[in-house]
Motif scaffolding. Structure first.
Motif, PDB file in Angstrom:
ATOM      1  N   UNK A  27       0.875  -1.323   0.072  1.00 37.84           N
ATOM      2  CA  UNK A  27      -0.090   0.144  -0.132  1.00 37.84           C
ATOM      3  C   UNK A  27       0.844   1.246   0.155  1.00 37.84           C
ATOM      4  N   UNK A  28       0.505   2.200  -1.085  1.00 34.89           N
ATOM      5  CA  UNK A  28       1.191   3.330  -0.878  1.00 34.89           C
ATOM      6  C   UNK A  28       0.299   4.510  -0.883  1.00 34.89           C
ATOM      7  N   UNK A  29       0.771   5.709  -0.317  1.00 34.11           N
ATOM      8  CA  UNK A  29       0.031   6.792  -0.451  1.00 34.11           C
ATOM      9  C   UNK A  29       0.445   7.904  -1.265  1.00 34.11           C
ATOM     10  N   UNK A  30      -0.273   8.949  -1.764  1.00 35.31           N
ATOM     11  CA  UNK A  30       0.102   9.808  -2.780  1.00 35.31           C
ATOM     12  C   UNK A  30      -0.537  11.025  -2.078  1.00 35.31           C
ATOM     13  N   UNK A  31       0.081  12.416  -1.687  1.00 37.82           N
ATOM     14  CA  UNK A  31      -0.558  13.602  -1.584  1.00 37.82           C
ATOM     15  C   UNK A  31      -0.651  14.138  -2.561  1.00 37.82           C
ATOM     16  N   UNK A  32      -1.257  15.239  -3.050  1.00 39.46           N
ATOM     17  CA  UNK A  32      -1.449  16.060  -4.181  1.00 39.46           C
ATOM     18  C   UNK A  32      -0.345  16.218  -4.746  1.00 39.46           C
ATOM     19  N   UNK A  33       0.188  16.103  -6.026  1.00 36.49           N
ATOM     20  CA  UNK A  33       1.234  16.494  -6.746  1.00 36.49           C
ATOM     21  C   UNK A  33       2.570  16.027  -6.134  1.00 36.49           C
ATOM     22  N   UNK A  34       2.311  14.916  -5.255  1.00 39.80           N
ATOM     23  CA  UNK A  34       3.709  14.175  -4.749  1.00 39.80           C
ATOM     24  C   UNK A  34       3.894  12.892  -5.359  1.00 39.80           C
ATOM     25  N   UNK A  35       4.910  12.160  -5.100  1.00 37.48           N
ATOM     26  CA  UNK A  35       5.377  11.026  -5.376  1.00 37.48           C
ATOM     27  C   UNK A  35       4.551  10.002  -4.361  1.00 37.48           C
ATOM     28  N   UNK A  36       5.014   8.692  -4.377  1.00 36.59           N
ATOM     29  CA  UNK A  36       4.271   7.597  -3.665  1.00 36.59           C
ATOM     30  C   UNK A  36       5.235   7.379  -2.377  1.00 36.59           C
ATOM     31  N   UNK A  37       4.555   7.395  -1.275  1.00 36.40           N
ATOM     32  CA  UNK A  37       5.087   6.753  -0.092  1.00 36.40           C
ATOM     33  C   UNK A  37       4.538   5.373   0.554  1.00 36.40           C
ATOM     34  N   UNK A  38       5.479   4.591   0.744  1.00 40.02           N
ATOM     35  CA  UNK A  38       5.137   3.226   1.195  1.00 40.02           C
ATOM     36  C   UNK A  38       4.592   3.399   2.599  1.00 40.02           C
ATOM     37  N   UNK A  39       3.302   2.597   2.822  1.00 47.06           N
ATOM     38  CA  UNK A  39       2.664   2.723   3.977  1.00 47.06           C
ATOM     39  C   UNK A  39       2.961   1.580   4.682  1.00 47.06           C
ATOM     40  N   UNK A  40       3.020   0.014   4.022  1.00 44.81           N
ATOM     41  CA  UNK A  40       3.148  -1.003   4.509  1.00 44.81           C
ATOM     42  C   UNK A  40       3.355  -2.016   2.983  1.00 44.81           C
ATOM     43  N   UNK A  41       3.765  -3.191   3.767  1.00 42.04           N
ATOM     44  CA  UNK A  41       4.188  -4.354   2.582  1.00 42.04           C
ATOM     45  C   UNK A  41       3.862  -5.596   3.219  1.00 42.04           C
ATOM     46  N   UNK A  42       3.636  -6.650   2.409  1.00 40.75           N
ATOM     47  CA  UNK A  42       3.470  -8.053   2.877  1.00 40.75           C
ATOM     48  C   UNK A  42       4.469  -8.848   1.860  1.00 40.75           C
ATOM     49  N   UNK A  43       5.178  -9.614   2.471  1.00 39.46           N
ATOM     50  CA  UNK A  43       5.957 -10.524   1.534  1.00 39.46           C
ATOM     51  C   UNK A  43       5.652 -11.834   2.183  1.00 39.46           C
ATOM     52  N   UNK A  44       5.563 -12.317   3.312  1.00 38.67           N
ATOM     53  CA  UNK A  44       5.368 -13.547   3.737  1.00 38.67           C
ATOM     54  C   UNK A  44       5.254 -13.385   5.247  1.00 38.67           C
ATOM     55  N   UNK A  45       4.885 -14.544   5.987  1.00 37.66           N
ATOM     56  CA  UNK A  45       4.710 -14.566   7.534  1.00 37.66           C
ATOM     57  C   UNK A  45       3.225 -14.257   7.921  1.00 37.66           C
ATOM     58  N   UNK A  46       3.267 -13.324   9.252  1.00 39.89           N
ATOM     59  CA  UNK A  46       2.110 -12.948   9.520  1.00 39.89           C
ATOM     60  C   UNK A  46       1.252 -12.144   8.717  1.00 39.89           C
ATOM     61  N   UNK A  47      -0.025 -12.566   8.629  1.00 42.45           N
ATOM     62  CA  UNK A  47      -0.774 -12.088   7.558  1.00 42.45           C
ATOM     63  C   UNK A  47      -1.223 -10.718   7.903  1.00 42.45           C
ATOM     64  N   UNK A  48      -1.148 -10.319   9.036  1.00 40.49           N
ATOM     65  CA  UNK A  48      -1.677  -9.002   9.657  1.00 40.49           C
ATOM     66  C   UNK A  48      -0.340  -7.931   9.594  1.00 40.49           C
ATOM     67  N   UNK A  49      -0.297  -6.802   9.048  1.00 39.90           N
ATOM     68  CA  UNK A  49       1.075  -6.275   8.769  1.00 39.90           C
ATOM     69  C   UNK A  49       0.660  -4.833   9.319  1.00 39.90           C
ATOM     70  N   UNK A  50       1.686  -4.231   9.795  1.00 38.02           N
ATOM     71  CA  UNK A  50       1.695  -2.993  10.542  1.00 38.02           C
ATOM     72  C   UNK A  50       2.424  -1.755   9.810  1.00 38.02           C
ATOM     73  N   UNK A  51       2.161  -0.883   9.323  1.00 31.71           N
ATOM     74  CA  UNK A  51       2.781   0.073   8.817  1.00 31.71           C
ATOM     75  C   UNK A  51       2.960   1.558   9.527  1.00 31.71           C
ATOM     76  N   UNK A  52       3.164   2.465   8.725  1.00 31.38           N
ATOM     77  CA  UNK A  52       3.405   3.868   9.444  1.00 31.38           C
ATOM     78  C   UNK A  52       1.941   4.356   9.388  1.00 31.38           C
ATOM     79  N   UNK A  53       2.114   5.354  10.387  1.00 26.91           N
ATOM     80  CA  UNK A  53       0.937   6.466  10.653  1.00 26.91           C
ATOM     81  C   UNK A  53      -0.258   5.671  10.937  1.00 26.91           C
ATOM     82  N   UNK A  54       0.049   4.676  11.697  1.00 25.40           N
ATOM     83  CA  UNK A  54      -0.977   3.896  12.274  1.00 25.40           C
ATOM     84  C   UNK A  54      -1.624   3.075  11.355  1.00 25.40           C
TER      85      UNK A  54
END
Lengths: 112, 113
Positions: free
Chosen positions: A35-62
């Motif tokens: 999951x990425x987030x994009x503010x107006x006119x900005x690039x993409x910031x990574x919020x979180x990622x899932x590669x393997x393991x625990x299916x519930x993943x925590x990211x930035x900004x809650x």
């Protein structure tokens, strides 16, 4: 074919309310999910990622997301939305070659 | 530690012209990917460079070409510009070509008139 679907083009929530953004994917092998987030006119910031393991993943900004293989879903959640969370959110899938395939995005508006 | 940087931030060109966009990857990253984001759409993969070679390519015509330099920085070139090439061009860097997290730059906004 590999694809990502974000069914909600636009969502409005009240500040302090909970949020869930939906993402469904189609991918032949084990996917890597982002999951990425994009503010107006900005690039993409990574919020979180899932590669393997625990299916519930925590990211930035809650933010958190849950991978559900049986439903081919990777929904993003936040228990209490802040006005600063207003932005566009993109779900993406990738394989071993690291080519990201993005959904069309969900635009989040936050009401005071 | 500088993140991914791109230049220029904005560019206006006319149809038929050529354009070069530049990207410097995050420190320690050796793989650069380019994406095109049209207005109201998600980013679309153009191509990926690793060890100065194009390793993957998306569904874009040959008018789109690129290069990676020994210092891992990269250029995206678009020839014979069309109105439909107007978009935000995003560069992303990662490590080792594999399934590592990609970090995005702020993008270059290209307007073709």
């Amino acid at each position: 074919a590999q694809s990502v679907t974000q069914p909600d083009i636009h969502i409005t929530v009240s500040e302090g309310a909970s949020l869930e953004l939906r993402c469904n994917y189609s991918y032949g092998a084990t996917p890597y999910l982002f999951w990425y987030v994009q503010s107006p006119g900005q690039g993409l910031q990574l919020l979180l990622k899932y590669f393997s393991g625990d299916t519930l993943v925590q990211g930035i900004k809650g933010f958190e997301a849950e991978f559900k293989r049986s439903q081919s879903s990777f929904n993003l959640r936040k228990p209490s939305v802040h006005w600063s969370d207003a932005a566009e959110y993109f779900c993406a899938v990738a394989g071993a070659t690291n080519k990201l395939i993005f959904g069309t995005g969900t635009l989040l508006a936050v009401q005071p | 530690d500088a993140g991914v940087t791109q230049s220029p931030t904005h560019l206006i060109k006319t149809r038929g012209q050529q354009v070069t966009l530049r990207c410097s990857p995050k420190s320690g990253h050796d793989t650069v990917s380019w994406y095109q984001q049209a207005l109201g759409q998600g980013p679309q993969f153009i191509f990926q460079y690793y060890e100065e070679e194009e390793r993957q390519r998306g569904n874009f015509p040959d008018r789109f070409s690129g290069h990676q330099f020994p210092n891992y920085s990269s250029e995206l070139n678009v020839n014979a510009l069309l109105l439909g090439d107007s978009a935000l061009y995003l560069c992303a860097s990662s490590m080792n070509l594999g399934s590592e997290t990609q970090y995005f730059g702020p993008g270059t906004r290209l307007l073709v008139l």
